[in-house]
Design a protein around this motif. Structure first.
Motif, mmCIF file in Angstrom:
data_model
loop_
_atom_site.group_PDB
_atom_site.id
_atom_site.type_symbol
_atom_site.label_atom_id
_atom_site.label_comp_id
_atom_site.label_asym_id
_atom_site.label_seq_id
_atom_site.Cartn_x
_atom_site.Cartn_y
_atom_site.Cartn_z
ATOM 1 N N LEU A 31 -16.003 18.554 -25.110
ATOM 2 C CA LEU A 31 -15.478 18.685 -26.455
ATOM 3 C C LEU A 31 -17.736 18.965 -26.939
ATOM 4 N N ILE A 32 -18.353 18.695 -27.076
ATOM 5 C CA ILE A 32 -19.251 18.504 -27.439
ATOM 6 C C ILE A 32 -20.465 20.139 -26.889
ATOM 7 N N ILE A 33 -20.023 20.319 -25.867
ATOM 8 C CA ILE A 33 -20.807 21.088 -24.650
ATOM 9 C C ILE A 33 -19.943 22.948 -25.175
ATOM 10 N N ASP A 34 -18.435 22.729 -25.611
ATOM 11 C CA ASP A 34 -17.986 24.185 -25.759
ATOM 12 C C ASP A 34 -18.038 24.010 -27.746
ATOM 13 N N LEU A 35 -18.209 23.052 -28.377
ATOM 14 C CA LEU A 35 -18.616 23.476 -29.852
ATOM 15 C C LEU A 35 -19.822 24.004 -30.246
ATOM 16 N N ASN A 36 -20.258 24.361 -29.310
ATOM 17 C CA ASN A 36 -22.183 24.158 -29.308
ATOM 18 C C ASN A 36 -22.177 25.821 -28.625
ATOM 19 N N TYR A 37 -21.267 25.577 -27.580
ATOM 20 C CA TYR A 37 -21.549 27.676 -26.238
ATOM 21 C C TYR A 37 -21.794 28.427 -26.367
ATOM 22 N N LYS A 38 -21.579 28.746 -28.228
ATOM 23 C CA LYS A 38 -21.975 30.119 -28.363
ATOM 24 C C LYS A 38 -23.489 30.090 -28.478
ATOM 25 N N VAL A 39 -23.522 29.027 -29.065
ATOM 26 C CA VAL A 39 -25.534 28.729 -30.259
ATOM 27 C C VAL A 39 -25.948 28.227 -28.677
ATOM 28 N N PHE A 40 -26.222 27.811 -28.147
ATOM 29 C CA PHE A 40 -26.907 26.991 -26.993
ATOM 30 C C PHE A 40 -26.666 26.205 -26.162
ATOM 31 N N THR A 41 -25.199 25.841 -25.645
ATOM 32 C CA THR A 41 -25.628 25.506 -24.449
ATOM 33 C C THR A 41 -24.287 26.109 -23.010
ATOM 34 N N LYS A 42 -24.779 27.511 -23.618
ATOM 35 C CA LYS A 42 -24.312 28.873 -22.709
ATOM 36 C C LYS A 42 -25.314 29.299 -22.244
ATOM 37 N N ALA A 43 -26.432 29.475 -23.033
ATOM 38 C CA ALA A 43 -27.705 29.729 -22.199
ATOM 39 C C ALA A 43 -28.247 28.726 -21.254
ATOM 40 N N LEU A 44 -27.997 27.160 -21.854
ATOM 41 C CA LEU A 44 -28.629 26.029 -20.687
ATOM 42 C C LEU A 44 -27.873 25.540 -19.695
ATOM 43 N N LEU A 45 -26.717 25.925 -19.662
ATOM 44 C CA LEU A 45 -25.930 25.954 -18.169
ATOM 45 C C LEU A 45 -26.157 26.775 -17.796
ATOM 46 N N SER A 47 -28.896 28.934 -17.218
ATOM 47 C CA SER A 47 -30.272 28.627 -16.792
ATOM 48 C C SER A 47 -30.130 26.999 -15.681
ATOM 49 N N LEU A 48 -29.334 26.216 -15.900
ATOM 50 C CA LEU A 48 -29.351 25.170 -14.799
ATOM 51 C C LEU A 48 -28.860 25.730 -13.433
ATOM 52 N N LEU A 49 -27.307 26.489 -13.837
ATOM 53 C CA LEU A 49 -26.888 26.737 -12.854
ATOM 54 C C LEU A 49 -27.408 28.018 -12.109
ATOM 55 N N ALA A 50 -27.981 29.271 -12.520
ATOM 56 C CA ALA A 50 -29.695 29.613 -12.159
ATOM 57 C C ALA A 50 -29.799 29.107 -11.134
#
Length: 246
Positions: A31-45, A47-50
């Motif tokens: 839920l936290i990841i989804d709520l912040n996905y557009k702003v922050f966690t999309k880029a973070l995830l 980078s981690l996956l890459a």
């Protein structure tokens, strides 16, 4: 009251209680990841996956690097594209290798924040001269290794329709939608299906407009020159920054 508290405490210490706690924590994290996905966690995830995929495929990276070095004298070749906010970005491919595996280097571009795993389609710098102001919102999202059009595209898709869909995607970047896009692209790849869903966006925007007769060859040549000049200025600026940091 004491019995209730004791029973609850006992439950939480049990295996079932541990499972419930784990599930609750996982749901909260998603839920936290989804709520912040557009702003922050999309880029973070991304980078981690890459990073993880780069480590896993490092033997292939090494082999391709050696082959490229022997064939061309360099490991990577760069090409300029339009990235987020319309800025020029340089994407890498293994030099001298024409197969699709040369695109493995795009993981490095995700790791460096130039690309997303899922995003809008790539546009070359020369195409920027022909994009209307009303379509500039598409640049609020990074281009992706996988294009979001895998969900809504079709063989007859036009650039104008694609730009509208790009803007919608840029406004609503969602975790579960991106996951579904990646899964669907993987299924299409396993089936051996191509990228017909990209429609005419499989070709360059400027070349498409030329083919329609909406611009002239002179217009195209001018955009190529402007793109070359812009890329040169951008590269000089990057070199200056590196020298200044050094």
């Amino acid at each position: 009251m004491n019995n209730t508290a004791f029973s609850f405490s006992g439950f939480m210490e049990s295996t079932a209680g541990g499972i419930v706690t784990g599930v609750a924590c996982a749901v909260l994290l998603v839920l936290i990841i989804d709520l912040n996905y557009k702003v922050f966690t999309k880029a973070l995830l991304g980078s981690l996956l890459a990073f993880g995929l780069t480590v896993i495929t490092s033997p292939a990276f090494l082999v391709l690097a050696v082959i490229s070095k022997k064939r061309t004298g360099r490991v990577f070749e760069r090409q300029a594209y339009l990235g987020k906010n319309g800025k020029i970005i340089y994407l890498h491919r293994f030099a001298g290798i024409n197969s699709g595996i040369s695109g493995l280097s795009r993981l490095l571009d995700v790791l460096c924040g130039r690309l997303s795993f899922v995003g809008v389609s790539l546009l070359e710098v020369k195409d920027g001269a022909f994009i209307d102001d009303e379509n500039m919102e598409r640049f609020n999202a990074r281009p992706g290794i996988v294009c979001h059009l895998v969900l809504s595209g079709y063989p007859e898709l036009t650039y104008e329709e694609a730009f509208v869909l790009d803007i919608k995607y840029a406004k609503r970047r969602e975790l579960f939608k991106d996951i579904f896009i990646i899964l669907k692209r993987a299924v299409l790849a396993l089936r051996g299906e191509g990228k017909n869903y990209l429609g005419e966006t499989r070709n360059g925007y400027a070349e498409t407009l030329l083919g329609r007769g909406e611009i002239t060859q002179k217009d195209l040549e001018k955009s190529l020159q402007l793109a070359s000049d812009a890329a040169t200025r951008n590269e000089r600026a990057e070199q200056f920054k590196k020298q200044k940091r050094g």
